[in-house]
Scaffold this motif. Structure first.
Motif, PDB file in Angstrom:
ATOM      1  N   LEU A 182       0.841  -1.203   0.000  1.00 33.18           N
ATOM      2  CA  LEU A 182       0.000   0.000   0.000  1.00 33.18           C
ATOM      3  C   LEU A 182       0.871   1.246   0.000  1.00 33.18           C
ATOM      4  O   LEU A 182       1.695   1.439   0.899  1.00 33.18           O
ATOM      5  CB  LEU A 182      -0.903   0.017   1.234  1.00 33.18           C
ATOM      6  N   GLU A 183       0.696   2.092  -1.018  1.00 32.51           N
ATOM      7  CA  GLU A 183       1.314   3.410  -1.006  1.00 32.51           C
ATOM      8  C   GLU A 183       0.497   4.277  -0.060  1.00 32.51           C
ATOM      9  O   GLU A 183      -0.718   4.401  -0.215  1.00 32.51           O
ATOM     10  CB  GLU A 183       1.329   4.003  -2.414  1.00 32.51           C
ATOM     11  N   ASN A 184       1.161   4.897   0.898  1.00 34.18           N
ATOM     12  CA  ASN A 184       0.458   5.483   2.028  1.00 34.18           C
ATOM     13  C   ASN A 184      -0.048   6.907   1.770  1.00 34.18           C
ATOM     14  O   ASN A 184       0.367   7.870   2.429  1.00 34.18           O
ATOM     15  CB  ASN A 184       1.351   5.458   3.273  1.00 34.18           C
ATOM     16  N   PHE A 185      -1.016   7.029   0.838  1.00 34.74           N
ATOM     17  CA  PHE A 185      -1.736   8.294   0.710  1.00 34.74           C
ATOM     18  C   PHE A 185      -2.807   8.311   1.792  1.00 34.74           C
ATOM     19  O   PHE A 185      -4.011   8.153   1.543  1.00 34.74           O
ATOM     20  CB  PHE A 185      -2.337   8.430  -0.688  1.00 34.74           C
ATOM     21  N   HIS A 186      -2.345   8.516   3.001  1.00 33.42           N
ATOM     22  CA  HIS A 186      -3.163   8.389   4.202  1.00 33.42           C
ATOM     23  C   HIS A 186      -4.384   9.295   4.188  1.00 33.42           C
ATOM     24  O   HIS A 186      -5.447   8.934   4.696  1.00 33.42           O
ATOM     25  CB  HIS A 186      -2.308   8.699   5.430  1.00 33.42           C
ATOM     26  N   ASN A 187      -4.248  10.511   3.616  1.00 28.53           N
ATOM     27  CA  ASN A 187      -5.371  11.453   3.650  1.00 28.53           C
ATOM     28  C   ASN A 187      -6.582  10.937   2.876  1.00 28.53           C
ATOM     29  O   ASN A 187      -7.725  11.277   3.200  1.00 28.53           O
ATOM     30  CB  ASN A 187      -4.944  12.816   3.109  1.00 28.53           C
ATOM     31  N   LEU A 188      -6.358  10.093   1.877  1.00 27.97           N
ATOM     32  CA  LEU A 188      -7.470   9.581   1.082  1.00 27.97           C
ATOM     33  C   LEU A 188      -8.317   8.571   1.845  1.00 27.97           C
ATOM     34  O   LEU A 188      -9.400   8.195   1.381  1.00 27.97           O
ATOM     35  CB  LEU A 188      -6.949   8.951  -0.215  1.00 27.97           C
ATOM     36  N   PHE A 189      -7.864   8.145   3.011  1.00 26.53           N
ATOM     37  CA  PHE A 189      -8.634   7.219   3.830  1.00 26.53           C
ATOM     38  C   PHE A 189      -9.516   7.948   4.852  1.00 26.53           C
ATOM     39  O   PHE A 189     -10.332   7.331   5.509  1.00 26.53           O
ATOM     40  CB  PHE A 189      -7.688   6.261   4.577  1.00 26.53           C
ATOM     41  N   HIS A 190      -9.324   9.243   4.993  1.00 31.37           N
ATOM     42  CA  HIS A 190     -10.028   9.996   6.031  1.00 31.37           C
ATOM     43  C   HIS A 190     -11.461  10.306   5.600  1.00 31.37           C
ATOM     44  O   HIS A 190     -11.714  10.617   4.423  1.00 31.37           O
ATOM     45  CB  HIS A 190      -9.273  11.295   6.327  1.00 31.37           C
TER      46      HIS A 190
ATOM     47  N   TYR B  47      -6.378   5.762   9.995  1.00 29.33           N
ATOM     48  CA  TYR B  47      -7.295   5.160   9.022  1.00 29.33           C
ATOM     49  C   TYR B  47      -6.556   4.304   7.998  1.00 29.33           C
ATOM     50  O   TYR B  47      -6.999   3.197   7.654  1.00 29.33           O
ATOM     51  CB  TYR B  47      -8.097   6.256   8.310  1.00 29.33           C
ATOM     52  N   SER B  48      -5.433   4.790   7.473  1.00 28.28           N
ATOM     53  CA  SER B  48      -4.718   4.015   6.455  1.00 28.28           C
ATOM     54  C   SER B  48      -4.046   2.788   7.059  1.00 28.28           C
ATOM     55  O   SER B  48      -4.020   1.719   6.443  1.00 28.28           O
ATOM     56  CB  SER B  48      -3.690   4.889   5.727  1.00 28.28           C
ATOM     57  N   LEU B  49      -3.509   2.918   8.287  1.00 28.54           N
ATOM     58  CA  LEU B  49      -2.881   1.772   8.929  1.00 28.54           C
ATOM     59  C   LEU B  49      -3.922   0.704   9.258  1.00 28.54           C
ATOM     60  O   LEU B  49      -3.665  -0.497   9.116  1.00 28.54           O
ATOM     61  CB  LEU B  49      -2.152   2.216  10.195  1.00 28.54           C
ATOM     62  N   ARG B  50      -5.109   1.130   9.666  1.00 28.44           N
ATOM     63  CA  ARG B  50      -6.193   0.187   9.930  1.00 28.44           C
ATOM     64  C   ARG B  50      -6.555  -0.586   8.656  1.00 28.44           C
ATOM     65  O   ARG B  50      -6.727  -1.817   8.683  1.00 28.44           O
ATOM     66  CB  ARG B  50      -7.422   0.922  10.453  1.00 28.44           C
ATOM     67  N   ALA B  51      -6.662   0.117   7.541  1.00 30.59           N
ATOM     68  CA  ALA B  51      -7.006  -0.529   6.279  1.00 30.59           C
ATOM     69  C   ALA B  51      -5.916  -1.499   5.837  1.00 30.59           C
ATOM     70  O   ALA B  51      -6.202  -2.589   5.325  1.00 30.59           O
ATOM     71  CB  ALA B  51      -7.247   0.525   5.204  1.00 30.59           C
ATOM     72  N   PHE B  52      -4.654  -1.117   6.026  1.00 33.66           N
ATOM     73  CA  PHE B  52      -3.514  -1.968   5.667  1.00 33.66           C
ATOM     74  C   PHE B  52      -3.561  -3.277   6.451  1.00 33.66           C
ATOM     75  O   PHE B  52      -3.455  -4.370   5.874  1.00 33.66           O
ATOM     76  CB  PHE B  52      -2.222  -1.206   5.954  1.00 33.66           C
ATOM     77  N   ALA B  53      -3.747  -3.180   7.757  1.00 39.22           N
ATOM     78  CA  ALA B  53      -3.790  -4.378   8.595  1.00 39.22           C
ATOM     79  C   ALA B  53      -4.998  -5.246   8.256  1.00 39.22           C
ATOM     80  O   ALA B  53      -4.907  -6.481   8.230  1.00 39.22           O
ATOM     81  CB  ALA B  53      -3.816  -3.986  10.069  1.00 39.22           C
ATOM     82  N   ALA B  54      -6.139  -4.603   7.980  1.00 35.25           N
ATOM     83  CA  ALA B  54      -7.349  -5.358   7.649  1.00 35.25           C
ATOM     84  C   ALA B  54      -7.162  -6.149   6.369  1.00 35.25           C
ATOM     85  O   ALA B  54      -7.601  -7.304   6.257  1.00 35.25           O
ATOM     86  CB  ALA B  54      -8.538  -4.409   7.516  1.00 35.25           C
ATOM     87  N   ARG B  55      -6.499  -5.552   5.380  1.00 37.96           N
ATOM     88  CA  ARG B  55      -6.266  -6.250   4.108  1.00 37.96           C
ATOM     89  C   ARG B  55      -5.346  -7.451   4.309  1.00 37.96           C
ATOM     90  O   ARG B  55      -5.563  -8.516   3.725  1.00 37.96           O
ATOM     91  CB  ARG B  55      -5.676  -5.267   3.097  1.00 37.96           C
TER      92      ARG B  55
END
Length: 384
Positions: A148-156, A336-344
């Motif tokens: 995952l490329e961490n464009f973290h803001n797009l998960f907010h 939010y992005s770290l949560r999505a990464f771990a969930a995947r």
């Protein structure tokens, strides 16, 4: 107002209280003792049952040890390869200089590690495509790797609310979009951000956020770059400020300006509003604006202002909007992005709003960045 407003002002990225860890929590290793790691991974992980920061690696073992002890990380390694060879590490977070992203992501993939990769994904779109190809190998170990490329803001949720409003017709038919993302010279011109050999240039830093935000909000890819001007060069081929205009489908004209070399006095004179990063989408019925779109946990504001000549009916999606969207407890974009990464990785269902950035999307974003450099007459990063 976000929850816990006073603590949010004093420590904008303060994570919520630590939580107990799940038995199948993803054990993350920090590949590099980077300055961004506490904000991007260490802090958010404390508030996620699904993530444990298990180790940190640095070329200097003493640096890794000091970093680990400072942040309560149980393991440290001398050299990155040592971490990649450790079976206790499930995934690595890579925040090395841009020019090393592709090299160490590929090595991590071949070592069977999942990768959370700071933007940009690579020095150029060719390298980014090589990362994608490596995850598509027939080797079963690599085929299951999550990158995952961490464009973290797009998960907010603030970004999702903004895009939902545009999709619902809140501004009518979109005809233009713009991004402003400018900061004073915080790091100095000798910083690695301005080293061509390390993939430097402001378009490789803030420019990636501009391209990704425009593509996200418009649900489309740029057809061409019509102009690109490196208004400030730090050194040959290395931009300190970049202004670009792009054509998107359906006649939508987009533009952005990104900078990290403007004098402090320009920000003092512009005032608070003039300093804020800004994303705007304009249509025939109104304008949507989202301030602080890169880190919306920092007191952002989402507005939709109808065109004054527009007649609004009861069924019309166009209406005046002025709101903030902080989601679950005012959590940070990185949470939010770290949560999505771990969930995947765990194969778990990600709680709403569901969002994911596939590697194909990252390749296209890097291509957008490359197109701007080509139009500006500057070498694409990574070229010999």
């Amino acid at each position: 107002m976000p929850p816990n407003i006073f603590s949010r002002i004093l420590w904008p990225d303060a994570p919520p209280a630590p939580v107990p860890k799940a038995a199948d929590a993803v054990r993350v290793g920090l590949l590099g003792a980077s300055r961004i790691s506490p904000r991007a991974v260490i802090g958010p992980a404390k508030a996620l049952a699904s993530v444990i920061v298990h180790g940190v690696a640095a070329r200097d073992g003493k640096k890794a040890e000091a970093f680990a002890k400072k942040h309560g990380i149980p393991k440290w390694y001398t050299g990155y390869e040592a971490m990649l060879n450790d079976p206790e590490i499930d995934a690595v977070y890579i925040a090395l200089p841009n020019g090393h992203h592709a090299e160490w992501t590929l090595k991590a993939i071949h070592a069977g590690k999942h990768v959370l990769l700071e933007k940009p994904s690579a020095s150029n779109a060719t390298e980014s495509a090589a990362i994608l190809a490596a995850t598509q190998t027939q080797d079963a170990k690599n085929a299951r790797i999550v990158v995952l490329e961490n464009f973290h803001n797009l998960f907010h949720p603030a970004l999702h609310r903004a895009r939902d409003l545009v999709r619902a017709g809140a501004v009518g038919n979109v005809h233009s979009a713009s991004v402003r993302l400018c900061f004073p010279n915080i790091f100095g011109k000798d910083d690695i951000r301005f080293d061509y050999a390390l993939g430097g240039g402001i378009n490789m830093d803030l420019g990636t956020y501009a391209c990704s935000a425009l593509r996200f909000m418009l649900d489309a890819e740029p057809l061409r770059v019509t102009s690109a001007t490196p208004t400030t060069l730090v050194r040959p081929d290395v931009d300190g400020e970049m202004a670009a205009t792009l054509d998107f489908p359906d006649g939508v004209a987009a533009s952005y300006v990104v900078s990290m070399v403007r004098p402090w006095i320009s920000f003092v004179c512009s005032g608070l509003e003039g300093m804020k990063p800004m994303l705007e989408i304009k249509g025939d019925k109104g304008t949507l604006s989202l301030s602080v779109f890169v880190l919306p946990q920092l007191l952002h504001k989402l507005t939709v202002v109808p065109t004054t000549t527009t007649t609004i009916t009861a069924d019309d999606a166009t209406q005046h909007v002025a709101e903030t969207v902080y989601g679950e407890g005012g959590n940070t974009t990185y949470w939010y992005s770290l949560r999505a990464f771990a969930a995947r990785i765990r194969g778990a269902e990600e709680p709403e709003p569901q969002y994911w950035i596939p590697l194909e999307w990252s390749v296209k974003n890097q291509r957008c960045v490359d197109m701007v450099y080509e139009k500006a007459g500057l070498r694409v990063r990574g070229e010999a």
